[in-house]
Scaffold this active site. Structure first.
Site, mmCIF file in Angstrom:
data_model
loop_
_atom_site.group_PDB
_atom_site.id
_atom_site.type_symbol
_atom_site.label_atom_id
_atom_site.label_comp_id
_atom_site.label_asym_id
_atom_site.label_seq_id
_atom_site.Cartn_x
_atom_site.Cartn_y
_atom_site.Cartn_z
ATOM 1 N N LYS A 99 0.811 -1.215 0.000
ATOM 2 C CA LYS A 99 0.000 0.000 0.000
ATOM 3 C C LYS A 99 0.848 1.269 0.000
ATOM 4 O O LYS A 99 0.315 2.357 -0.197
ATOM 5 C CB LYS A 99 -0.936 -0.012 1.206
ATOM 6 C CG LYS A 99 -1.929 -1.173 1.185
ATOM 7 C CD LYS A 99 -2.756 -1.218 2.455
ATOM 8 C CE LYS A 99 -3.749 -2.364 2.401
ATOM 9 N NZ LYS A 99 -3.089 -3.683 2.447
ATOM 10 N N LYS A 124 -8.224 1.240 6.272
ATOM 11 C CA LYS A 124 -7.598 -0.080 6.212
ATOM 12 C C LYS A 124 -6.253 -0.061 6.925
ATOM 13 O O LYS A 124 -5.573 0.980 6.982
ATOM 14 C CB LYS A 124 -7.440 -0.563 4.772
ATOM 15 C CG LYS A 124 -6.752 0.385 3.812
ATOM 16 C CD LYS A 124 -6.868 -0.157 2.376
ATOM 17 C CE LYS A 124 -6.285 0.811 1.366
ATOM 18 N NZ LYS A 124 -6.429 0.323 -0.023
ATOM 19 N N ARG A 172 -7.440 -6.860 -11.073
ATOM 20 C CA ARG A 172 -6.097 -7.317 -10.746
ATOM 21 C C ARG A 172 -5.328 -7.489 -12.059
ATOM 22 O O ARG A 172 -5.681 -8.323 -12.883
ATOM 23 C CB ARG A 172 -6.149 -8.638 -9.979
ATOM 24 C CG ARG A 172 -4.839 -9.426 -9.886
ATOM 25 C CD ARG A 172 -3.699 -8.659 -9.226
ATOM 26 N NE ARG A 172 -3.970 -8.189 -7.900
ATOM 27 C CZ ARG A 172 -3.776 -8.889 -6.789
ATOM 28 N NH1 ARG A 172 -3.334 -10.135 -6.868
ATOM 29 N NH2 ARG A 172 -4.014 -8.351 -5.604
ATOM 30 N N ARG A 218 -12.369 -8.611 -10.191
ATOM 31 C CA ARG A 218 -12.898 -9.198 -8.956
ATOM 32 C C ARG A 218 -14.090 -8.365 -8.513
ATOM 33 O O ARG A 218 -13.949 -7.193 -8.163
ATOM 34 C CB ARG A 218 -11.805 -9.241 -7.892
ATOM 35 C CG ARG A 218 -10.596 -10.076 -8.309
ATOM 36 C CD ARG A 218 -9.434 -9.922 -7.367
ATOM 37 N NE ARG A 218 -8.981 -8.551 -7.304
ATOM 38 C CZ ARG A 218 -8.068 -8.095 -6.438
ATOM 39 N NH1 ARG A 218 -7.534 -8.910 -5.561
ATOM 40 N NH2 ARG A 218 -7.710 -6.839 -6.450
ATOM 41 N N ARG A 262 -15.748 -5.066 -0.223
ATOM 42 C CA ARG A 262 -14.451 -5.635 -0.575
ATOM 43 C C ARG A 262 -14.625 -6.644 -1.703
ATOM 44 O O ARG A 262 -15.560 -7.437 -1.703
ATOM 45 C CB ARG A 262 -13.825 -6.313 0.645
ATOM 46 C CG ARG A 262 -13.624 -5.378 1.819
ATOM 47 C CD ARG A 262 -13.233 -6.151 3.063
ATOM 48 N NE ARG A 262 -14.270 -7.090 3.472
ATOM 49 C CZ ARG A 262 -14.133 -7.978 4.456
ATOM 50 N NH1 ARG A 262 -12.998 -8.042 5.126
ATOM 51 N NH2 ARG A 262 -15.127 -8.793 4.772
ATOM 52 N N ASP A 301 -3.644 -3.523 -8.288
ATOM 53 C CA ASP A 301 -5.092 -3.392 -8.193
ATOM 54 C C ASP A 301 -5.506 -2.045 -8.751
ATOM 55 O O ASP A 301 -4.929 -0.998 -8.383
ATOM 56 C CB ASP A 301 -5.542 -3.526 -6.742
ATOM 57 C CG ASP A 301 -5.212 -4.896 -6.151
ATOM 58 O OD1 ASP A 301 -5.052 -5.839 -6.947
ATOM 59 O OD2 ASP A 301 -5.118 -5.006 -4.919
ATOM 60 N N GLU A 310 -3.181 -0.535 -5.137
ATOM 61 C CA GLU A 310 -2.120 -1.287 -4.479
ATOM 62 C C GLU A 310 -1.166 -1.861 -5.522
ATOM 63 O O GLU A 310 -1.561 -2.120 -6.660
ATOM 64 C CB GLU A 310 -2.681 -2.450 -3.634
ATOM 65 C CG GLU A 310 -3.444 -2.008 -2.412
ATOM 66 C CD GLU A 310 -3.785 -3.169 -1.474
ATOM 67 O OE1 GLU A 310 -3.163 -4.253 -1.615
ATOM 68 O OE2 GLU A 310 -4.652 -2.989 -0.619
ATOM 69 N N ASN A 318 1.129 -5.152 -5.422
ATOM 70 C CA ASN A 318 1.368 -6.343 -4.615
ATOM 71 C C ASN A 318 2.646 -7.046 -5.068
ATOM 72 O O ASN A 318 2.687 -7.617 -6.154
ATOM 73 C CB ASN A 318 0.179 -7.289 -4.730
ATOM 74 C CG ASN A 318 -1.112 -6.662 -4.227
ATOM 75 O OD1 ASN A 318 -1.383 -6.658 -3.037
ATOM 76 N ND2 ASN A 318 -1.887 -6.103 -5.140
#
Length: 313
Positions: free
Chosen positions: A125, A160, A210, A224, A232, A272, A280, A282
């Site tokens: 993040k 978060k 993603r 997603r 979420r 994301d 984000e 990842n």
């Protein structure tokens, strides 16, 4: 060329072989005739200046309930391997960070994927903050006055934990929700870390994309979609995966961040994107390659191994 490859991962008996990206990579490694060795993060050690682990030769197969066989337990020096995959899931806590320090001491032999120095210094993040024009309005703070001011300015927000994963502890707080102060206090009392507060992106209702990158280049994406009544979209909490195409905006985002990822040895990354905004990056243990292969026939594991074999060649 036959490579010896070790995978540092979570307990293999507990994974879902239909969705686990590490397992798909292990199958690809095995299909190419490379040696496969498996160990748990807690078995990584430094002894007399050498990085060692206790683990097992591994054989995998796509059979639910019978998906692996372990060889005899061995103690191995990691510098005897050609490649080490750093693939355990977060939380990105001090135990995780310690493994990156130990793996970093291998100093290039073997190749560690992803590079542990930059895994440690590119938390999911936080790295996105290097691209402020690509991300939604975001603040990181423990200051309640600042958090309240951010919410007052932006209305609906997302709260978060800064080092969370899988959607755990992620809350959408509406502008008129009276629980905002209590939620912030709960976070701040249970942890010494600051919170992330972010402007809510209503486009999440149609999906959180993603995008998978190998060596900084996008290879494809899945969408997603959150379950009904859920903010979420993570698959771990009931989100639904569906096929989606890369847009011009996705390519623009990847063109901006990709060179940095490639330069820092982040071979396999998942980003994301919601409503055209990066949320984000990842680098620890990205997922999605099984879904992308089912939807589009793209063998991301093969592309990852192509890259590794080229690097080791």
């Amino acid at each position: 060329m036959r490579l010896s490859i070790a995978i540092q991962m979570d307990p293999i008996e507990a994974i879902d072989i239909e969705t686990d990206s590490t397992f798909r990579v292990a199958r690809e490694i095995q299909s190419r005739g490379h040696e496969l060795f498996y160990y748990l993060p807690q078995h990584l050690s430094l002894v007399a200046g050498e990085i060692r682990t206790r683990g097992h030769p591994l054989t995998v197969r796509q059979e639910r309930g019978n998906h692996f066989t372990l060889g005899n337990r061995e103690i191995r020096h990691l510098d005897d391997f050609d490649v080490v995959f750093l693939r355990q899931d977060p939380p990105f806590d001090m135990a995780y960070i310690t493994t990156t320090h130990l793996l970093e001491r291998l100093r290039g032999k073997p190749l560690v994927v992803n590079d542990p120095f930059w895994v440690r210094n590119h938390p999911e993040k936080i790295l996105a903050l290097d691209f402020p024009d690509l991300i939604p309005e975001t603040a990181i703070s423990r200051d309640m006055e600042l958090l309240r001011g951010f919410r007052s300015q932006h209305g609906d927000v997302i709260l978060k934990p800064i080092y969370g994963n899988g959607g755990a502890g992620v809350f959408r707080v509406r502008q008129d929700d009276p629980n905002f102060n209590a939620l912030c206090e709960m976070f701040l009392q249970s942890s010494r870390e600051p919170l992330i507060i972010q402007k809510f992106l209503p486009e999440v209702g149609t999906g959180d994309k993603r995008v998978l990158l190998v060596n900084g280049k996008p290879v494809g994406a899945i969408n997603r979609v959150p379950a009904k009544g859920e903010a979420r979209s993570n698959l771990h909490v009931g989100g639904r995966a569906e096929p989606v195409r890369l847009t011009q905006r996705d390519h623009e985002i990847c063109a901006r961040i990709g060179p940095l990822l490639a330069r820092h040895g982040q071979i396999f990354v998942g980003i994301d994107v919601i409503g055209g905004m990066l949320t984000e990056i990842n680098v620890t243990s990205p997922t999605g390659i099984n879904e992308l292969e089912r939807f589009e026939g793209i063998n991301t594991a093969g592309l990852i191994m192509d890259s590794i074999e080229a690097e080791c060649g």
